[in-house]
Design an enzyme around this catalytic site. Sequence first.
Site, short mmCIF file in Angstrom:
data_model
loop_
_atom_site.label_atom_id
_atom_site.label_comp_id
_atom_site.label_asym_id
_atom_site.label_seq_id
_atom_site.Cartn_x
_atom_site.Cartn_y
_atom_site.Cartn_z
N TYR A 75 0.84 -1.20 0.00
CA TYR A 75 0.00 0.00 0.00
C TYR A 75 0.88 1.26 0.00
O TYR A 75 1.39 1.67 1.04
CB TYR A 75 -0.96 0.01 1.20
CG TYR A 75 -1.93 -1.16 1.25
CD1 TYR A 75 -2.19 -1.93 0.11
CD2 TYR A 75 -2.61 -1.49 2.41
CE1 TYR A 75 -3.07 -3.01 0.14
CE2 TYR A 75 -3.51 -2.55 2.46
CZ TYR A 75 -3.73 -3.31 1.31
OH TYR A 75 -4.60 -4.37 1.36
N SER A 224 -12.82 -5.22 1.09
CA SER A 224 -13.81 -4.50 0.28
C SER A 224 -15.23 -4.80 0.77
O SER A 224 -16.12 -5.12 -0.04
CB SER A 224 -13.67 -4.84 -1.21
OG SER A 224 -12.37 -4.57 -1.67
N PRO A 225 -15.47 -4.71 2.08
CA PRO A 225 -16.78 -5.12 2.61
C PRO A 225 -17.93 -4.23 2.14
O PRO A 225 -19.08 -4.65 2.19
CB PRO A 225 -16.59 -5.01 4.13
CG PRO A 225 -15.48 -4.02 4.30
CD PRO A 225 -14.57 -4.23 3.14
N LEU A 226 -17.59 -3.03 1.65
CA LEU A 226 -18.63 -2.14 1.10
C LEU A 226 -18.57 -2.14 -0.43
O LEU A 226 -19.14 -1.27 -1.07
CB LEU A 226 -18.47 -0.72 1.64
CG LEU A 226 -18.64 -0.60 3.16
CD1 LEU A 226 -18.21 0.78 3.66
CD2 LEU A 226 -20.09 -0.88 3.55
N GLN A 228 -16.13 -1.29 -2.19
CA GLN A 228 -15.49 0.00 -2.50
C GLN A 228 -16.51 1.14 -2.62
O GLN A 228 -16.37 2.03 -3.45
CB GLN A 228 -14.61 -0.13 -3.74
CG GLN A 228 -13.52 -1.20 -3.52
CD GLN A 228 -12.24 -0.98 -4.29
OE1 GLN A 228 -12.27 -0.41 -5.37
NE2 GLN A 228 -11.13 -1.41 -3.72
N LEU A 230 -19.83 0.91 -3.22
CA LEU A 230 -21.09 0.61 -3.93
C LEU A 230 -22.24 0.36 -2.96
O LEU A 230 -23.37 0.81 -3.18
CB LEU A 230 -20.90 -0.63 -4.82
CG LEU A 230 -22.09 -0.94 -5.71
CD1 LEU A 230 -21.91 -0.29 -7.09
CD2 LEU A 230 -22.29 -2.43 -5.90
N LYS A 234 -24.21 5.43 -2.45
CA LYS A 234 -23.89 6.76 -3.00
C LYS A 234 -23.80 6.78 -4.53
O LYS A 234 -24.09 7.79 -5.15
CB LYS A 234 -22.62 7.35 -2.35
CG LYS A 234 -21.32 6.64 -2.65
CD LYS A 234 -20.17 7.32 -1.87
CE LYS A 234 -18.85 6.61 -2.10
NZ LYS A 234 -17.77 7.14 -1.29
N1 LIG Z 1 -5.96 -8.53 0.54
C1 LIG Z 1 -6.31 -7.88 -0.54
O1 LIG Z 1 -5.99 -8.28 -1.67
C2 LIG Z 1 -7.10 -6.61 -0.39
C3 LIG Z 1 -7.73 -6.03 -1.50
C4 LIG Z 1 -8.49 -4.88 -1.30
C5 LIG Z 1 -8.60 -4.32 -0.03
N2 LIG Z 1 -7.94 -4.90 1.03
C6 LIG Z 1 -8.06 -4.34 2.39
O2 LIG Z 1 -9.43 -4.15 2.70
C7 LIG Z 1 -9.66 -2.79 3.09
C8 LIG Z 1 -11.04 -2.36 2.67
O3 LIG Z 1 -11.31 -2.66 1.31
P1 LIG Z 1 -11.49 -1.53 0.20
O4 LIG Z 1 -10.84 -0.31 0.66
O5 LIG Z 1 -11.09 -2.15 -1.08
O6 LIG Z 1 -13.08 -1.36 0.08
P2 LIG Z 1 -14.26 -0.92 1.06
O7 LIG Z 1 -13.86 -0.97 2.47
O8 LIG Z 1 -15.42 -1.73 0.62
O9 LIG Z 1 -14.54 0.57 0.60
C9 LIG Z 1 -13.86 1.64 1.15
C10 LIG Z 1 -14.28 2.91 0.41
O10 LIG Z 1 -15.70 3.03 0.43
C11 LIG Z 1 -16.08 4.37 0.59
N3 LIG Z 1 -16.75 4.49 1.89
C12 LIG Z 1 -16.45 3.87 3.06
N4 LIG Z 1 -17.33 4.21 4.02
C13 LIG Z 1 -18.20 5.07 3.45
C14 LIG Z 1 -19.34 5.74 3.92
N5 LIG Z 1 -19.75 5.58 5.18
N6 LIG Z 1 -20.00 6.53 3.07
C15 LIG Z 1 -19.61 6.69 1.78
N7 LIG Z 1 -18.52 6.06 1.28
C16 LIG Z 1 -17.83 5.25 2.10
C17 LIG Z 1 -14.82 5.20 0.56
O11 LIG Z 1 -14.59 5.53 -0.80
P3 LIG Z 1 -13.90 6.92 -1.25
O12 LIG Z 1 -12.54 6.90 -0.65
O13 LIG Z 1 -13.91 6.84 -2.74
O14 LIG Z 1 -14.76 8.00 -0.68
C18 LIG Z 1 -13.78 4.20 1.06
O15 LIG Z 1 -12.49 4.52 0.67
C19 LIG Z 1 -8.51 -2.01 2.45
O16 LIG Z 1 -8.26 -0.79 3.10
C20 LIG Z 1 -7.38 -2.99 2.62
O17 LIG Z 1 -6.87 -2.94 3.94
C21 LIG Z 1 -7.22 -6.05 0.85
#
Ligand SMILES: NC(=O)c1ccc[n+]([C@@H]2O[C@H](COP(=O)([O-])OP(=O)(O)OC[C@H]3O[C@@H](n4cnc5c(N)ncnc54)[C@H](OP(=O)(O)O)[C@@H]3O)[C@@H](O)[C@H]2O)c1
Length: 334
Positions: A75, A224-226, A228, A230, A234
Site C-alpha cells: 500500500y 472491500s466489505p462495502l 469499495q 457501492l 452513494k
Molecule cells: N488482501 C487484498 O488483496 C485486499 C484487496 C483490497 C482491499 N484490502 C483491504 O481491505 C480494506 C477495505 O477494502 P477496500 O478499501 O477495497 O473497500 P471498502 O472498504 O469496501 O470501501 C472503502 C471505500 O468506500 C467508501 N466508503 C467507506 N465508508 C463510506 C461511507 N460511510 N459513506 C460513503 N462512502 C464510504 C470510501 O470511498 P472513497 O474513498 O472513494 O470516498 C472508502 O475509501 C482495504 O483498506 C485494505 O486494507 C485487501
Amino acid sequence: MDNQLQGNQLQNNQLRKMGNSDLWLSPLGLGAWQFSGGKGFGSKFWKGINQEQVTEIIKISLAEGINWIDTAEAYGHGTSEQMIAQSLDTLKRQDPTFTDPYLADKWWPLARKATSIGHTISISRANLGNRIITLYQIHHPTSRSSLQKQLKEMAKLVGNNDIRYVGVSNFSAKQMRKTQAILEELGLVLVSNQVRYNLFDRRIETNGILNTAKELGIAIIAYSPLHQGLLTGKFHKEPERIKQLFWLKRIQYGFTKKNLERTKPLINTLETIANQHQATAAQVALAWLITAHGKTVFAIPGASSPAHVKGNIQAMQLQLTEQEIHQLRTASEL
Ligand SMILES: NC(=O)c1ccc[n+]([C@@H]2O[C@H](COP(=O)([O-])OP(=O)(O)OC[C@H]3O[C@@H](n4cnc5c(N)ncnc54)[C@H](OP(=O)(O)O)[C@@H]3O)[C@@H](O)[C@H]2O)c1
C-alpha cells in the site's frame, strides 16, 4: 484476555477470537489501503489523504472499539505502514496511556522469492516503528517460491518475534488446506484468509472458501466489505460518480450502469432495514457480514475520511434480526 482496547471500549464479550489464535479482535478492523499517500497503485483507487486525516481516522476507530488495523507493504510502497506508525506515535505523545492496536500486515509475493521475506520484514517493521506485526499475511497465492518455502520463512519470523501469527490472502479452499497442513508440520496454525466478501460479491459462499474456513476454524477477513463504496448507495444516488473512478476499479468492481440497476433492490433493502434501526446502508451491509456466519467473519472497511469511520464503526453495535439477515441474503441474490 490480552486485548488492546482504547477509549469507549467494546465490551470484552463483543470481541471475537480470530481463528485458531489467542487473539481477541473487534469484528471490524480498520483497512489501511487508503493510507497510500497518493503513491503506487492505490493512488489510482483512492484520493491521497494527509497524515492529520490518517491520525483522526485511527483515533476515532480506536476510541470506538476497533482494536486492529490491516495494512500491507504494497500500500503506497510502505507509505501506509509509515503513516500508521506516525499516527500511533502522535497519539502516544498526546496520551501516554495510549496502547497500540494490533497490526495485521502483508508480504507481497508476486515476482518474488521466499528468500526476500527476511529482508522485507525488516523494512516493514522499520516502517511500523519496529512494532511487532501481530498477523502477517501472504498477500496472494502467486510467488516464485513454493508455498512450503514461503511458510518456512514465515515460521522463522514467528521464532524471531517479528510476527505472532500467519495468515493468507486471496487463497482458494485447496490452498487454505495445503497451507494449514504445512503450518501444522511447522508447529503453527493458519489463522485467517483475507478475501473479497460483501453483499454484492458472495462467491466465497459457493467456491468452498467459507465452508473450509468454518471446518478448519480459520477466520475470514472480508476485504472491500462495502464493495469499495457501492453498498453505501452513494453511486445509486449519483450515478455520474462512476465516471470519475479509475478505469481498473470500474472493471474490477463492476461499477457499471447495469450493475447499479441490478443492485437497486439490494440497496433499497439495505436502506429499509437501516431506517428501522436509525442506521445507514453501509452500517447494515457491514453488520450483515459480521453476523451472518456466527463469529467466522471479520470485516475491514477502508475509510478516506473521519466521517466514514465514525458512521461505519457503529455497525458493531447493530443487532440484525434473523429475518433481516435472511432478507439481505435474498435481496443480494442478484
Ligand atoms: N488482501 C487484498 O488483496 C485486499 C484487496 C483490497 C482491499 N484490502 C483491504 O481491505 C480494506 C477495505 O477494502 P477496500 O478499501 O477495497 O473497500 P471498502 O472498504 O469496501 O470501501 C472503502 C471505500 O468506500 C467508501 N466508503 C467507506 N465508508 C463510506 C461511507 N460511510 N459513506 C460513503 N462512502 C464510504 C470510501 O470511498 P472513497 O474513498 O472513494 O470516498 C472508502 O475509501 C482495504 O483498506 C485494505 O486494507 C485487501
